[in-house]
Every structure is written in structure tokens, then in C-alpha cells.
Design a protein around this motif. Structure first.
Motif, PDB file in Angstrom:
ATOM      1  N   VAL A   1     -65.629 -88.031 -77.658  1.00 40.43           N
ATOM      2  CA  VAL A   1     -64.191 -87.795 -77.574  1.00 40.43           C
ATOM      3  C   VAL A   1     -63.761 -86.973 -78.787  1.00 40.43           C
ATOM      4  CG1 VAL A   1     -61.912 -88.853 -77.424  1.00 40.43           C
ATOM      5  CG2 VAL A   1     -63.877 -89.976 -76.356  1.00 40.43           C
ATOM      6  N   ASP A   2     -63.293 -85.771 -78.531  1.00 38.23           N
ATOM      7  CA  ASP A   2     -62.927 -84.849 -79.610  1.00 38.23           C
ATOM      8  C   ASP A   2     -61.491 -84.387 -79.410  1.00 38.23           C
ATOM      9  OD1 ASP A   2     -62.873 -83.005 -81.623  1.00 38.23           O
ATOM     10  OD2 ASP A   2     -64.463 -81.727 -80.837  1.00 38.23           O
ATOM     11  N   SER A   3     -60.515 -84.970 -80.033  1.00 37.55           N
ATOM     12  CA  SER A   3     -60.602 -86.065 -80.965  1.00 37.55           C
ATOM     13  C   SER A   3     -59.760 -87.237 -80.479  1.00 37.55           C
ATOM     14  CB  SER A   3     -60.065 -85.595 -82.325  1.00 37.55           C
ATOM     15  OG  SER A   3     -58.684 -85.353 -82.185  1.00 37.55           O
ATOM     16  N   ILE A   4     -59.930 -88.367 -81.114  1.00 33.65           N
ATOM     17  CA  ILE A   4     -59.185 -89.560 -80.719  1.00 33.65           C
ATOM     18  C   ILE A   4     -57.680 -89.351 -80.908  1.00 33.65           C
ATOM     19  CG2 ILE A   4     -59.526 -90.661 -82.991  1.00 33.65           C
ATOM     20  CD1 ILE A   4     -59.423 -92.585 -79.654  1.00 33.65           C
ATOM     21  N   GLN A   5     -57.312 -88.481 -81.839  1.00 32.68           N
ATOM     22  CA  GLN A   5     -55.879 -88.240 -82.076  1.00 32.68           C
ATOM     23  C   GLN A   5     -55.177 -87.517 -80.930  1.00 32.68           C
ATOM     24  OE1 GLN A   5     -57.874 -87.721 -84.952  1.00 32.68           O
ATOM     25  NE2 GLN A   5     -56.816 -88.832 -86.557  1.00 32.68           N
ATOM     26  N   THR A   6     -55.972 -86.884 -80.068  1.00 30.83           N
ATOM     27  CA  THR A   6     -55.322 -86.153 -78.976  1.00 30.83           C
ATOM     28  C   THR A   6     -55.219 -86.994 -77.706  1.00 30.83           C
ATOM     29  OG1 THR A   6     -57.445 -85.249 -78.282  1.00 30.83           O
ATOM     30  CG2 THR A   6     -56.137 -83.901 -79.781  1.00 30.83           C
ATOM     31  N   VAL A   7     -55.920 -88.120 -77.675  1.00 32.52           N
ATOM     32  CA  VAL A   7     -55.893 -88.955 -76.471  1.00 32.52           C
ATOM     33  C   VAL A   7     -54.648 -89.844 -76.486  1.00 32.52           C
ATOM     34  CG1 VAL A   7     -57.144 -90.686 -75.130  1.00 32.52           C
ATOM     35  CG2 VAL A   7     -58.396 -88.983 -76.440  1.00 32.52           C
ATOM     36  N   PHE A   8     -54.032 -90.006 -75.335  1.00 32.78           N
ATOM     37  CA  PHE A   8     -52.875 -90.904 -75.293  1.00 32.78           C
ATOM     38  C   PHE A   8     -52.903 -91.754 -74.049  1.00 32.78           C
ATOM     39  CE2 PHE A   8     -50.290 -89.048 -71.970  1.00 32.78           C
ATOM     40  CZ  PHE A   8     -50.858 -87.787 -71.839  1.00 32.78           C
ATOM     41  N   SER A   9     -52.368 -92.940 -74.194  1.00 33.44           N
ATOM     42  CA  SER A   9     -52.193 -93.804 -73.039  1.00 33.44           C
ATOM     43  C   SER A   9     -50.785 -93.569 -72.508  1.00 33.44           C
ATOM     44  CB  SER A   9     -52.361 -95.264 -73.453  1.00 33.44           C
ATOM     45  OG  SER A   9     -51.775 -96.081 -72.470  1.00 33.44           O
ATOM     46  N   PRO A  10     -50.661 -93.199 -71.218  1.00 28.54           N
ATOM     47  CA  PRO A  10     -49.323 -92.911 -70.689  1.00 28.54           C
ATOM     48  C   PRO A  10     -48.430 -94.150 -70.674  1.00 28.54           C
ATOM     49  CG  PRO A  10     -50.991 -92.834 -68.950  1.00 28.54           C
ATOM     50  CD  PRO A  10     -51.718 -92.998 -70.242  1.00 28.54           C
ATOM     51  N   GLU A  11     -49.043 -95.313 -70.917  1.00 25.22           N
ATOM     52  CA  GLU A  11     -48.238 -96.528 -70.866  1.00 25.22           C
ATOM     53  C   GLU A  11     -47.502 -96.825 -72.164  1.00 25.22           C
ATOM     54  OE1 GLU A  11     -50.784 -99.570 -69.394  1.00 25.22           O
ATOM     55  OE2 GLU A  11     -51.126 -98.448 -67.540  1.00 25.22           O
ATOM     56  N   LEU A  12     -47.848 -96.102 -73.195  1.00 23.83           N
ATOM     57  CA  LEU A  12     -47.148 -96.307 -74.457  1.00 23.83           C
ATOM     58  C   LEU A  12     -46.156 -95.170 -74.664  1.00 23.83           C
ATOM     59  CD1 LEU A  12     -50.004 -97.302 -76.955  1.00 23.83           C
ATOM     60  CD2 LEU A  12     -48.393 -98.802 -75.808  1.00 23.83           C
TER      61      LEU A  12
ATOM     62  N   GLN B   1     -45.127 -93.967 -77.539  1.00 25.02           N
ATOM     63  CA  GLN B   1     -45.349 -93.181 -78.760  1.00 25.02           C
ATOM     64  C   GLN B   1     -46.126 -91.897 -78.480  1.00 25.02           C
ATOM     65  OE1 GLN B   1     -45.826 -96.444 -78.563  1.00 25.02           O
ATOM     66  NE2 GLN B   1     -44.696 -97.403 -80.233  1.00 25.02           N
ATOM     67  N   ALA B   2     -46.023 -90.982 -79.425  1.00 21.44           N
ATOM     68  CA  ALA B   2     -46.697 -89.690 -79.279  1.00 21.44           C
ATOM     69  C   ALA B   2     -48.193 -89.832 -79.547  1.00 21.44           C
ATOM     70  CB  ALA B   2     -46.096 -88.699 -80.268  1.00 21.44           C
ATOM     71  N   PRO B   3     -49.009 -88.927 -78.949  1.00 19.42           N
ATOM     72  CA  PRO B   3     -50.442 -88.951 -79.265  1.00 19.42           C
ATOM     73  C   PRO B   3     -50.641 -88.793 -80.771  1.00 19.42           C
ATOM     74  CG  PRO B   3     -49.991 -87.378 -77.506  1.00 19.42           C
ATOM     75  CD  PRO B   3     -48.662 -87.861 -78.008  1.00 19.42           C
ATOM     76  N   GLY B   4     -51.620 -89.500 -81.296  1.00 19.43           N
ATOM     77  CA  GLY B   4     -51.884 -89.389 -82.725  1.00 19.43           C
ATOM     78  C   GLY B   4     -51.154 -90.439 -83.551  1.00 19.43           C
ATOM     79  N   SER B   5     -50.157 -91.130 -82.923  1.00 15.30           N
ATOM     80  CA  SER B   5     -49.468 -92.183 -83.673  1.00 15.30           C
ATOM     81  C   SER B   5     -50.376 -93.407 -83.771  1.00 15.30           C
ATOM     82  CB  SER B   5     -48.167 -92.550 -82.973  1.00 15.30           C
ATOM     83  OG  SER B   5     -48.455 -93.068 -81.696  1.00 15.30           O
TER      84      SER B   5
END
Ligand code: TYD
Ligand code: MG
Length: 445
Positions: free
Chosen positions: A164-175, A177-181
Motif C-alpha cells: 500500500v503506497d501510501s497509507i496516508q492516501t487510503v481512506f475509509s468512506p465511513e469516516l 475525516q480527510a485521508p491522512g488524518s
């Protein structure tokens, strides 16, 4: 009660049931953010069974070597199957390069790799892959950031390795908050952990760290990871060091050393040779020492430039050395040698981009400065080992024999060591001293 509110420190991830002004874990002020957790959902989604300890079967620790020796050594003979690894480091340091090289080697062995890229386009990855000779059909590229989509792809592709490159760009649509938070990174990290263990895949997450290491990402993930690696180095110099700050299945003592080249990261098999160039001859302001990086001895070159300052306040500039330690060494040197260094500009440089965290280099720093101050080179093929104490005394260092062996291997003839240590007697190359004054007298008369 379905929803629960907690407060999480955005610096270190510390959780509290109420808002706090100052984080009790990392001391940051005003860092708590409110997070709503859907408790019911989280706990009922996947039911795990209760197992009695005598019924749990050990699946054995299958190791998967990457074939890149410097990586395998740091991991402890390669990846443990079903483990989750975080590789952190500054942007641009070479994380994506390293991971793609790992992917290449594993793909050549027939493993199926899923490379999730949230930062770069598949074309960019292809370009890098061409340079690294990694265009293997076993490497699948998925450009995506949505955790739910990624999970579906994993389900369909069932890879052996997930990158996974990178974890900061992945987001769960259920939260919300912005990706990377912090909450996104943590939630996604947890989900990858769960997938890794459930599907017995091996996962590598890439995380960016900023210079001060405060970025919400990797630090908050460390506790969930099996292995945490950091790729370090100066971007300008080609040298890269892979360190392990946590390893549940191996030692954190080992480091991997690489050089960034046109064809990616090249393993540096004999790092000492890389750092010293003995053909340069003696130069004023240059001294050698041997560091212990993990278990490996490493000869490095210290360069000092000491010259009268044209300003009221002298400059002190160091690269790879703690400026406070330098101030201490300056004060000690002045006091015990009478040399007036305080009105001098002092520039100190550790070559090769190495950051010295080892007090055993003290003596070499002092000698490099004095050599520059006196405008006279140190005796040829000299290496200095020893911590310098506040009384000007030279104190013993750990692993002295290992360091001495390395210095001898590289052909150093004058090995200055502390008197408190008891090395092999009768070796003419070893010079034993009590304090810096003695060493200076011996070198300069
Ligand atoms: P990259 O792996 O993209 O860094 P990160 O993922 O940590 O942000 O690579 C960083 C730098 O390395 C980039 O500026 C280009 C350089 N590079 C080389 O010098 N040689 C190579 O073969 C590759 C792939 C990259
Ligand atoms: Mg990258």
C-alpha cells in the motif's frame, strides 16, 4: 448505545474519553480531536471465535526472503508470512523504489503481488518498474484510495503480498475525516491488520514522516504493526539506511545500507569502504572513527573546518553530528588544551550522510577540529575511538574489539583507544591514551 465519542491526540494517537488540553502521552497541547466510533458496527461485523489456548494451532513461521540481502537481514531472514510491515521515511527518500524492488524479486519467485497506489498513476509506476526491471505479470497495480474498493480487489485477486503506497492516501468512506488524518490512518491501518491476519497475506504499508516526525501517519500505526522500518538518508547523497525500530520476530539491531543509483537502490556490501577514501592521503581537518551501527562496524570520516570568524558571533554548523555535543566537546577541548576555539567558526561534517548517535566518535571530532585549527594533518592511517568526558578523559566505548578489527581490516595502522579498555596486548597498532591532551601531544608533538 450505538455511537461512542472518544478524543484522540492528533500527534501520537493517545485515546481519551474526554477532551484534554495537553496530551499525557506525548505532551502536545491542544491536539485532541473528537472521533465518533460506531461501536456496534465495529464489533459485530466480523465474529471471531473464542479459542482455548491448548487448541490454538501454530501455523509455523514461514519466512519469505526477498533476495535483497540488506532487506532480509533487517527483517530477520525475510518477511514472516502473514505479517504486517510499515516502511516509513521522508518523502522522496526511496520508499516506493524499495518496495517495487521487493515486489520485483517476490514476483520473480512466483508470488502474486497487489500494489495499491494512491499517489502515483499506473504509468508512473510502470516507468519506475522499467528502470528497476520489475515489469512482471505477477505484479498487479491498483490505483485506488477507497478502503472498501481496495478490500474488494483483495478479495478478487487474493494476492500473497499486499503493498500500500501510501497509507496516508487510503481512506475509509465511513469516516468523515480527510485521508491522512489520524483517525483515517488508524482506521485503515487496523483494517489492513485485520485483513492481513485473516487472509494470511503479507502486507507492507508505506508511510510518510515529516522531518520532525509529527505527521499523523506512521507514528500512530506503530503499535499495530509487526515490523516497523525506517528508510533514512540525505536526499542529496546517495546513501540510504534501512533501520528497524520494531520487530516482533527479529532483532532491531540490524541495518541495511543502500546507495541510490540510476537502477534503483543498490546494496552496499562493504559500507566502510564506501565511507572512507584512504587514497586521498592525509588532509588537515580529517579524522576517522569506527561506529557501530546495530551490529555492524562502520568506518566514517569526520571533516572539520576551523577558521577565525569574521563576525561577532562565531558560526557552528554541523552535518550528521549533534550541535550540543559539539559545544560540549569544544568547551572540554578549550579547557584541557588551552587552545582558543571559542572565537572560531566551526563547520563539522560526517561524510556519506551518516548521522552519528554514538558518543564513541567524540575523540575523532576533537582530533579533526584540532587538526584543522593547527593546519596540520593527523598521522597517516589513524583512527580514533573514544568518548570524551567532561574532565577531558577518554572513556571506553562498547564493542571496542569489533571496531578495532574493522579498522585493521581497512588498513589503519594507528588505532587510538581509551586506556580503560583492555584489548589484546602487544599489538603495535593500538595506542592507548587516558585523555585528550595525551592524544594531541602524540599526534602533533
Ligand atoms: P521514491 O521511491 O519515489 O521515493 P518515496 O517513495 O520515498 O517518496 O524515489 C525517490 C527518488 O529516487 C526520486 O527523486 C528519484 C530517485 N530514483 C533514482 O535515483 N533512481 C531510481 O532508479 C529510481 C526509481 C528513483
Ligand atoms: Mg513514493
Amino acid at each position: 448505545m450505538k455511537e461512542k465519542t472518544i478524543f484522540v491526540c492528533s500527534e501520537c494517537g493517545y485515546e481519551s474519553p474526554r477532551w484534554l488540553g495537553k496530551c499525557p502521552q506525548c505532551g502536545a497541547w491542544n491536539s485532541f480531536r473528537e472521533i465518533k466510533i460506531d461501536r456496534k458496527k465495529r464489533w459485530t461485523e466480523e465474529k471471531e471465535e473464542v479459542l482455548s489456548l491448548d487448541k490454538i494451532e501454530l501455523t509455523g513461521g514461514e519466512r519469505i526472503p526477498t533476495g535483497i540481502e540488506e532487506v532480509d537481514r533487517v527483517l530477520g531472514n525475510g518477511f514472516l508470512k502473514g505479517s504486517i510491515v510499515l516502511i516509513g521515511g521522508d518523502p522522496g527518500i526511496g520508499k516506493s523504489t524499495l518496495v517495487l524492488e521487493i515486489a520485483r524479486n517476490l514476483a520473480e519467485k512466483g508470488y502474486k503481488i497487489l500494489y495499491v497506489t494512491g499517489e502515483e498513476s499506473p504509468e508512473q509506476i510502470k516507468q519506475r518498474a522499467m528502470r528497476l526491471k520489475a515489469t512482471n505479470k505477477n505484479i498487479l497495480i491498483f490505483p485506488g484510495q477507497d478502503l472498501e474498493e481496495i478490500k474488494e480487489i483483495i478479495e478478487d485477486a487474493s494476492p500473497s503480498f499486499l503493498l500500500v503506497d501510501s497509507i496516508q492516501t487510503v481512506f475509509s468512506p465511513e469516516l468523515p475525516q480527510a485521508p491522512g488524518s489520524v483517525s483515517q490512518v488508524r482506521e485503515c491501518g487496523l483494517e489492513f491488520l485485520r485483513l492481513t491476519k485473516k487472509k494470511k497475506i503479507t502486507t507492507v504499508l508505506i508511510g510518510h514522516v515529516t522531518k520532525d516526525g509529527t505527521l499523523a501517519g506512521p507514528r500512530t500505526l506503530e503499535h499495530m504493526m509487526d515490523v516497523v522500518l525506517y528508510l533514512e538518508g540525505e536526499r542529496k547523497s546517495g546513501l540510504r539506511i534501512l533501520r528497524s525500530s520494531k520487530n516482533r520476530f527479529g532483532s532491531t539491531e540490524e541495518i541495511g545500507i543502500f546507495e541510490m543509483s540510476e537502477e534503483g537502490l543498490r546494496e552496499v556490501k562493504d559500507p566502510s569502504l564506501h565511507f572512507v577514501d584512504l587514497n586521498h592521503g592525509e588532509r588537515e581537518g580529517t579524522a576517522y572513527t569506527v561506529l557501530l551501527e546495530g551490529k555492524r562496524p562502520l568506518v566514517v570520516e569526520i571533516q572539520a573546518l576551523v577558521s577565525p570568524t569574521p563576525f561577532n558571533i562565531p558560526q557552528r554548523v554541523t552535518t550528521g553530528f549533534d550541535p550540543r555535543r559539539l559545544s560540549m566537546l569544544l568547551a572540554v577541548t578549550e579547557k584541557f588544551t588551552g587552545l582558543m576555539l571559542r572565537s572560531m567558526d566551526i563547520f563539522l561534517n560526517v561524510t556519506g550522510g551518516i548521522k552519528i548517535q554514538d558518543s564513541s566518535a567524540d575523540l575523532s571530532v576533537v582530533m579533526a577540529m584540532i587538526s584543522s585549527f593547527r593546519k596540520k594533518a593527523l598521522p597517516a592511517l589513524s583512527v580514533f575511538l573514544g568518548e570524551v568526558g567532561l574532565g577531558g578523559e577518554i572513556r571506553p566505548v562498547s564493542g571496542l574489539n569489533k571496531r578495532i578489527e574493522e579498522a585493521k581490516r581497512l588498513g589503519f595502522n594507528n588505532i587510538y583507544i581509551p586506556s580503560a579498555s583492555s584489548p589484546v596486548k602487544g599489538d603495535k597498532r593500538l595506542k592507548v591514551y587516558n585523555n585528550i591532551r595525551e592524544v594531541i601531544e602524540s599526534c602533533f608533538g
